[in-house]
Enzyme design. Sequence first.
Site, PDB file in Angstrom:
ATOM      1  N   CYS A  94       0.851  -1.187   0.000  1.00  0.00           N
ATOM      2  CA  CYS A  94       0.000   0.000   0.000  1.00  0.00           C
ATOM      3  C   CYS A  94       0.886   1.237   0.000  1.00  0.00           C
ATOM      4  O   CYS A  94       2.070   1.172   0.315  1.00  0.00           O
ATOM      5  CB  CYS A  94      -0.902   0.023   1.235  1.00  0.00           C
ATOM      6  N   ARG A 134       1.766   1.145  -5.860  1.00  0.00           N
ATOM      7  CA  ARG A 134       1.889   0.271  -4.695  1.00  0.00           C
ATOM      8  C   ARG A 134       0.560  -0.383  -4.314  1.00  0.00           C
ATOM      9  O   ARG A 134       0.538  -1.301  -3.496  1.00  0.00           O
ATOM     10  CB  ARG A 134       2.419   1.060  -3.499  1.00  0.00           C
ATOM     11  N   TRP A 136      -3.783  -1.883  -1.410  1.00  0.00           N
ATOM     12  CA  TRP A 136      -3.833  -3.216  -2.000  1.00  0.00           C
ATOM     13  C   TRP A 136      -4.370  -4.120  -0.913  1.00  0.00           C
ATOM     14  O   TRP A 136      -3.743  -4.309   0.126  1.00  0.00           O
ATOM     15  CB  TRP A 136      -2.447  -3.672  -2.448  1.00  0.00           C
ATOM     16  N   ASN A 156       0.323   0.278   6.116  1.00  0.00           N
ATOM     17  CA  ASN A 156       0.809  -0.635   5.085  1.00  0.00           C
ATOM     18  C   ASN A 156       1.394  -1.843   5.807  1.00  0.00           C
ATOM     19  O   ASN A 156       2.302  -1.703   6.619  1.00  0.00           O
ATOM     20  CB  ASN A 156       1.880   0.068   4.231  1.00  0.00           C
ATOM     21  N   GLY A 157       0.867  -3.038   5.524  1.00  0.00           N
ATOM     22  CA  GLY A 157       1.380  -4.241   6.174  1.00  0.00           C
ATOM     23  C   GLY A 157       0.257  -5.130   6.676  1.00  0.00           C
ATOM     24  O   GLY A 157      -0.904  -4.994   6.275  1.00  0.00           O
ATOM     25  N   GLU A 176       9.968 -15.316 -18.247  1.00  0.00           N
ATOM     26  CA  GLU A 176       9.703 -13.901 -18.015  1.00  0.00           C
ATOM     27  C   GLU A 176       8.724 -13.344 -19.043  1.00  0.00           C
ATOM     28  O   GLU A 176       7.837 -12.549 -18.706  1.00  0.00           O
ATOM     29  CB  GLU A 176      11.019 -13.121 -18.039  1.00  0.00           C
ATOM     30  N   LYS A 209       5.072 -11.637 -18.164  1.00  0.00           N
ATOM     31  CA  LYS A 209       4.655 -10.299 -18.586  1.00  0.00           C
ATOM     32  C   LYS A 209       3.276 -10.342 -19.234  1.00  0.00           C
ATOM     33  O   LYS A 209       2.428  -9.484 -18.972  1.00  0.00           O
ATOM     34  CB  LYS A 209       5.665  -9.704 -19.583  1.00  0.00           C
ATOM     35  N   GLU A 238       0.640 -10.921 -16.557  1.00  0.00           N
ATOM     36  CA  GLU A 238       0.492  -9.801 -15.631  1.00  0.00           C
ATOM     37  C   GLU A 238      -0.381  -8.686 -16.189  1.00  0.00           C
ATOM     38  O   GLU A 238      -1.218  -8.133 -15.473  1.00  0.00           O
ATOM     39  CB  GLU A 238       1.872  -9.215 -15.288  1.00  0.00           C
ATOM     40  N   HIS A 255       7.057 -33.243 -23.583  1.00  0.00           N
ATOM     41  CA  HIS A 255       6.693 -33.955 -22.356  1.00  0.00           C
ATOM     42  C   HIS A 255       5.395 -33.414 -21.758  1.00  0.00           C
ATOM     43  O   HIS A 255       5.197 -33.469 -20.544  1.00  0.00           O
ATOM     44  CB  HIS A 255       7.837 -33.864 -21.342  1.00  0.00           C
ATOM     45  N   LYS A 311       3.284  -3.214  -6.880  1.00  0.00           N
ATOM     46  CA  LYS A 311       4.689  -3.163  -7.269  1.00  0.00           C
ATOM     47  C   LYS A 311       5.605  -3.746  -6.199  1.00  0.00           C
ATOM     48  O   LYS A 311       6.508  -4.514  -6.482  1.00  0.00           O
ATOM     49  CB  LYS A 311       5.072  -1.703  -7.553  1.00  0.00           C
TER      50      LYS A 311
END
Length: 615
Positions: A2, A27, A75, A101-102, A488, A492, A495, A511, A610
Amino acid sequence: MCGIVGYIGHRDAYPVIMKGLQRLEYRGYDSAGIALYDGTQINLSKTKGKVEDLSRKSKEEISLNGSVGIGHTRWATHGIPNDVNSHPHFSNSGDLVIIHNGIIENYESVKKELIKRGYTFHSDTDTEVLINLIEEVKKKEKVKLGKAVQIALNQVVGAYAIAVFDRTKPDEIVVAKLGSPLAIGVGEKEFFIASDASPFIEFTNNAVYLEDEEMAIIRLGKEIKLRKIKDDAIAYPMIQELKLNLDEIEKGGYDHFMLKEIYEQPRAIKDTFRGRLLVDQGIIKMAGIDQHLERFLNANRIIIVACGTSWHAGLVAEYIFEDLARIPVEVEYASEFRYRNPVITDKDVLIAISQSGETADTLAAIKLAKEKGAFVFGVCNVVGSSISRETHSGAYTHAGPEIGVASTKAFTTQITVLSLLALKLAKEKGVFSDSRFHEILTELENIPAKVEKTLEANPLIEIIAEVYKDSTNCLYLGRGYNFPVALEGALKLKEISYIHAEGYPAAEMKHGPIALIDEHMPVIVIATKKGHYEKVVSNIQEIKSRKGKIIAIVTEGDEQVRDLADHVIEVPECSESLSPLLTTIPLQLLSYHIAVMRGCNVDQPRNLAKSVTVE
């Protein structure tokens, strides 16, 4: 996860806080709120949604007057995103207000006890529990706000960065930190509070970063009063001069931060090796290594811990360290590493990678490794972050602020730092001849120009994105150094476009994943000339025979893959060990354009934040 912002001083607090929230929205952005003290009462406005929703709502429903205030962009952890669960939160009396935040892990037991004492709760959050605990302590112990905050925080378990305001003591704000970042901007007769320095960089270049388990009482007309939460010991604030440039946190004419940050990669990579890569002298100069060289050279193995994109950078580094420096490497998800009772000795070196330097799981892995006697080296982007303070040594990437939630330039600069480290160790171990070492240094020095050349493929990539924007699934394949790049690339796309995508080693396709391939399945294959080229060509032929749609990333001038693929994107030739710095660029651009065409919020994808400062 947050973003918190606060102001106390001589300015109107509202515009300062709202601009700060906009800059911290990376955030967390599922809800937002603001509390302003107008000299008589606390005016509160909060809402589910973005900061722009808060801006509209607050102008309609509250007075915007006042030179003291706090704001928050969330968040969600405890409680769904809605107006009630949004921060700030009042205590039952209405005198105290908090942003947080937390996570408070023992909030349920605290809440039950407070209910027994007559407290009522309106939200599902742990934060409302904390502010009422502070109020209870303040009343029961008959102490001032600062002392009440300290006592309450010694009764809770978890992580936090908080700012608390008391209507009956309107000339101060109390802040505290454990596990989540918190900065105090020190201006002329004014103070700023924020999760990072971006909200106040235009007002002051002076900042105090709280250490874990520190709290501060910020009072108008007085110096910051800093204390340790555990034992009330006095601490002394160290004011740092910020190097952040305001232009770095603005879009600079680009439609999105993500696109700007993709295009910043040539400069970011160059800035990361500037002063470290000395080609003319044939050396790599890294103080964080030079001072502890024997620990690296005598290590039994290197353990790399990271999360998300940083974990993929660690996988690339595994190839680099083992191939070039001949040092055994294990790459671990930080979130799993700390819980599986890993075998760690004082002969190990642990490398922790994090863009923010605040990733909770990575910090926990660092602490575990230090307890076992391992040497810990940090790679992060944020100066003064928790990881930079917790590690024995380290190296900053110099990517500059990365605002887009989907990491781009952090990935390539992390690979750059890790490449420098591996090359330096290889030279010290005598793995290379001087001529071969100089050749690779020269290649690395030329990478920024080759990234710029790769970016010229953007118009072609946009055309390819138009073809596949409505796909529901996608496969990414690579081998060797470019297998992590496939992972990666898939991340992306997931996301920011919400298309299901998976990355695999190309040989693993047979496989299992090959069962998914049909005429509707796009397959992105990294098929550069260096490495396992012929093997990858065989994999492409297997895809083609099953009518899969092939998008190939190839070396300039390639003809063999061009004849097989539906679409070809070229990158300049370079050594295999440095190729991830080029091959990842088209994958970033492809994800970006597909997401934009699908109408997705590229910079703020749903459910993501983030900086992951909670487990």
